[in-house]
Enzyme design. Structure first.
Site, mmCIF file in Angstrom:
data_model
loop_
_atom_site.group_PDB
_atom_site.id
_atom_site.type_symbol
_atom_site.label_atom_id
_atom_site.label_comp_id
_atom_site.label_asym_id
_atom_site.label_seq_id
_atom_site.Cartn_x
_atom_site.Cartn_y
_atom_site.Cartn_z
ATOM 1 N N PHE A 127 3.143 44.034 10.077
ATOM 2 C CA PHE A 127 2.562 42.787 9.603
ATOM 3 C C PHE A 127 2.522 42.864 8.086
ATOM 4 O O PHE A 127 1.812 43.703 7.522
ATOM 5 C CB PHE A 127 1.152 42.636 10.186
ATOM 6 C CG PHE A 127 0.426 41.374 9.822
ATOM 7 C CD1 PHE A 127 0.672 40.191 10.497
ATOM 8 C CD2 PHE A 127 -0.547 41.384 8.824
ATOM 9 C CE1 PHE A 127 -0.030 39.027 10.186
ATOM 10 C CE2 PHE A 127 -1.255 40.242 8.510
ATOM 11 C CZ PHE A 127 -0.992 39.059 9.184
ATOM 12 N N GLU A 131 -0.184 41.758 -0.920
ATOM 13 C CA GLU A 131 0.618 42.032 -2.104
ATOM 14 C C GLU A 131 -0.277 42.667 -3.166
ATOM 15 O O GLU A 131 -1.508 42.637 -3.034
ATOM 16 C CB GLU A 131 1.254 40.741 -2.630
ATOM 17 C CG GLU A 131 2.227 40.101 -1.657
ATOM 18 C CD GLU A 131 2.917 38.862 -2.227
ATOM 19 O OE1 GLU A 131 2.734 38.578 -3.431
ATOM 20 O OE2 GLU A 131 3.629 38.194 -1.463
ATOM 21 N N PRO A 132 0.311 43.241 -4.226
ATOM 22 C CA PRO A 132 -0.505 43.901 -5.246
ATOM 23 C C PRO A 132 -1.606 43.016 -5.826
ATOM 24 O O PRO A 132 -2.698 43.502 -6.128
ATOM 25 C CB PRO A 132 0.526 44.269 -6.326
ATOM 26 C CG PRO A 132 1.789 44.470 -5.559
ATOM 27 C CD PRO A 132 1.754 43.446 -4.453
ATOM 28 N N ILE A 161 1.298 48.151 3.668
ATOM 29 C CA ILE A 161 1.789 47.731 4.981
ATOM 30 C C ILE A 161 1.897 48.931 5.918
ATOM 31 O O ILE A 161 2.678 49.854 5.686
ATOM 32 C CB ILE A 161 3.152 47.014 4.856
ATOM 33 C CG1 ILE A 161 3.058 45.861 3.846
ATOM 34 C CG2 ILE A 161 3.608 46.528 6.221
ATOM 35 C CD1 ILE A 161 1.961 44.852 4.124
ATOM 36 N N GLY A 345 -23.003 70.889 8.429
ATOM 37 C CA GLY A 345 -23.284 71.586 7.179
ATOM 38 C C GLY A 345 -22.005 71.985 6.459
ATOM 39 O O GLY A 345 -21.051 71.215 6.372
ATOM 40 N N GLU A 369 -7.782 44.884 7.579
ATOM 41 C CA GLU A 369 -8.085 43.796 8.517
ATOM 42 C C GLU A 369 -9.256 42.929 8.030
ATOM 43 O O GLU A 369 -9.974 42.334 8.831
ATOM 44 C CB GLU A 369 -8.393 44.342 9.914
ATOM 45 C CG GLU A 369 -7.281 45.158 10.526
ATOM 46 C CD GLU A 369 -6.020 44.346 10.743
ATOM 47 O OE1 GLU A 369 -6.086 43.283 11.374
ATOM 48 O OE2 GLU A 369 -4.960 44.793 10.279
ATOM 49 N N SER A 372 -15.361 44.612 4.637
ATOM 50 C CA SER A 372 -16.710 44.306 5.137
ATOM 51 C C SER A 372 -17.311 43.127 4.376
ATOM 52 O O SER A 372 -18.049 42.311 4.947
ATOM 53 C CB SER A 372 -17.610 45.540 5.005
ATOM 54 O OG SER A 372 -17.198 46.550 5.911
#
Length: 384
Positions: A127, A131-132, A161, A345, A369, A372
């Site tokens: 998909f 882009e930058p 990608i 630890g 995707e 948040s």
């Protein structure tokens, strides 16, 4: 407020398939996870395994050779695989992400050309949206496609990608009407990897998910026929958003799996590790950490499964729930894996134990995707 409560049920055949996947993960995927992370190599052998077990057929309907078992079963599978190896789980995630545009918006001819070979695992998709200068803002893309006779000529590049260099074809988004304005005039295309002018310019060196290549596909005068247009010309933004509304559940399931895997490992470690003459799970400080970790995983699972059920039913509020599941599971996974490292630890900070890998792998679930922060925007808009 609705007087009814939306519930979900998990059919017995789903539970049976989940148990089969769980056994496959335990016997064949988990033993490979550390090596995959260390070598940064794509696990072709595990992809073949997922194909042979019909797991790569989970995103598809029976008419295209898939299992037809729906969104909930797909994400239960992703969760199980991610408990052991997030990179291998991403193989299944991208199998859905890279084909959803065709499945949801593609012509019958496009579906017949591409989906059956993906359902069998013969072909792998990708998909290509980001882009930058167009990550969270895909409407800012500059990749162009110009009509030339009965073909489209694509010029530009993408970045970040997944499956770059591995995929047999890419669902690519390009500007086809520059005058249409921001987020408008974009069209989606299928671009086969063997078309002249296509290449992968570079690959990223990442914090985690080392077994999945992430790269920058380049389109230098790549020609595709009119038949490769997905949906309508200049309506590609709708294709992209409609895809991500569904595919973000895969990232939520991956995040949940990582968190549950880290919780299970930390709990097992705490049962064996001794300090001050007793196992560390006898100390309240450790008990409370593990209790919170398990509770967060359980809460994330309920939200994820409810969101999946809403997608399968076609509920009107499904988009809000997919964003809530992605947001909660991603943030929760980061919190839980950090605590897992703390339970172990100094050992948790070493590559001899898997929790440091799980912590590194968890971070990307808060980013790809839809970050948040973007998920919070989506949810907030439903509350106006």
């Amino acid at each position: 407020m609705s007087a009814t409560v939306d519930l979900y049920t998990i059919p017995q055949e789903h539970l049976d398939f989940r148990d089969t996947i769980r056994q496959i993960v335990k016997e064949q995927i988990a033993p490979r996870a550390a090596e995959i992370d260390r070598t940064h190599e794509y696990p072709h052998d595990l992809r073949k395994l997922l194909s042979e077990q019909d797991i790569l057929g989970l995103p598809f309907e029976p008419e295209h050779g898939g299992t037809g078992t729906g969104t909930l079963m797909l994400n239960m599978a992703i969760e199980e695989i991610a408990k052991a190896c997030a990179s291998t789980a991403l193989i299944l995630m991208v199998q859905e992400l890279g084909t959803l545009p065709i499945k949801l918006y593609g012509s019958e001819e496009l579906q017949e050309r591409f989906l059956p070979k993906c359902a069998t695992g013969e072909w792998s998709p990708a998909f290509a949206l980001s882009e930058p200068e167009a990550g969270s803002d895909p409407g800012g893309m500059i990749t162009r496609a110009v009509k030339d006779g009965d073909e489209w000529v694509i010029d530009g590049s993408k970045c970040w990608i997944s499956n770059a260099g591995v995929a047999d074809f890419y669902c690519v988004f390009a500007v086809t009407d520059k005058a249409a304005g921001h987020s408008r005039g974009i069209t989606a295309f299928v671009v086969e990897a063997d078309r002249p002018g296509f290449s992968v310019g570079s690959y990223e060196h990442k914090l985690g998910i080392h077994g999945s290549p992430t790269g920058s596909p380049v389109f230098d005068g790549v020609r595709v026929p009119e038949a490769n247009v997905i949906g309508e010309v200049n309506k590609g933004f709708k294709v992209a958003m409609g895809t991500l509304e569904r595919s973000r559940l895969g990232a939520a399931a991956q995040a949940l799996g990582i968190a549950q895997g880290a919780t299970d490992y930390a709990a097992a470690y705490a049962r064996e590790r001794k300090q001050f003459g007793q196992t560390i799970n006898s100390f309240q400080a450790i008990q409370f950490k593990l209790a919170d970790m398990e509770t967060k995983c359980a809460a994330g699972r309920e939200l994820l499964y409810q969101a999946c059920a809403k997608v399968d039913r076609g509920d009107a509020d499904a988009n809000k729930y997919t964003s809530m599941a992605k947001l909660f599971c991603a943030d929760m996974s980061m919190q839980v894996t950090i605590e897992a490292v703390q339970v172990l630890g100094g050992y948790g900070y070493t590559t001899d134990y898997p929790v440091e890998r799980m912590m590194r792998d968890a971070k990307i679930t808060q980013i790809y995707e839809g970050t948040s922060e973007v998920q919070r925007l989506v949810i907030a808009r439903t509350l106006r």
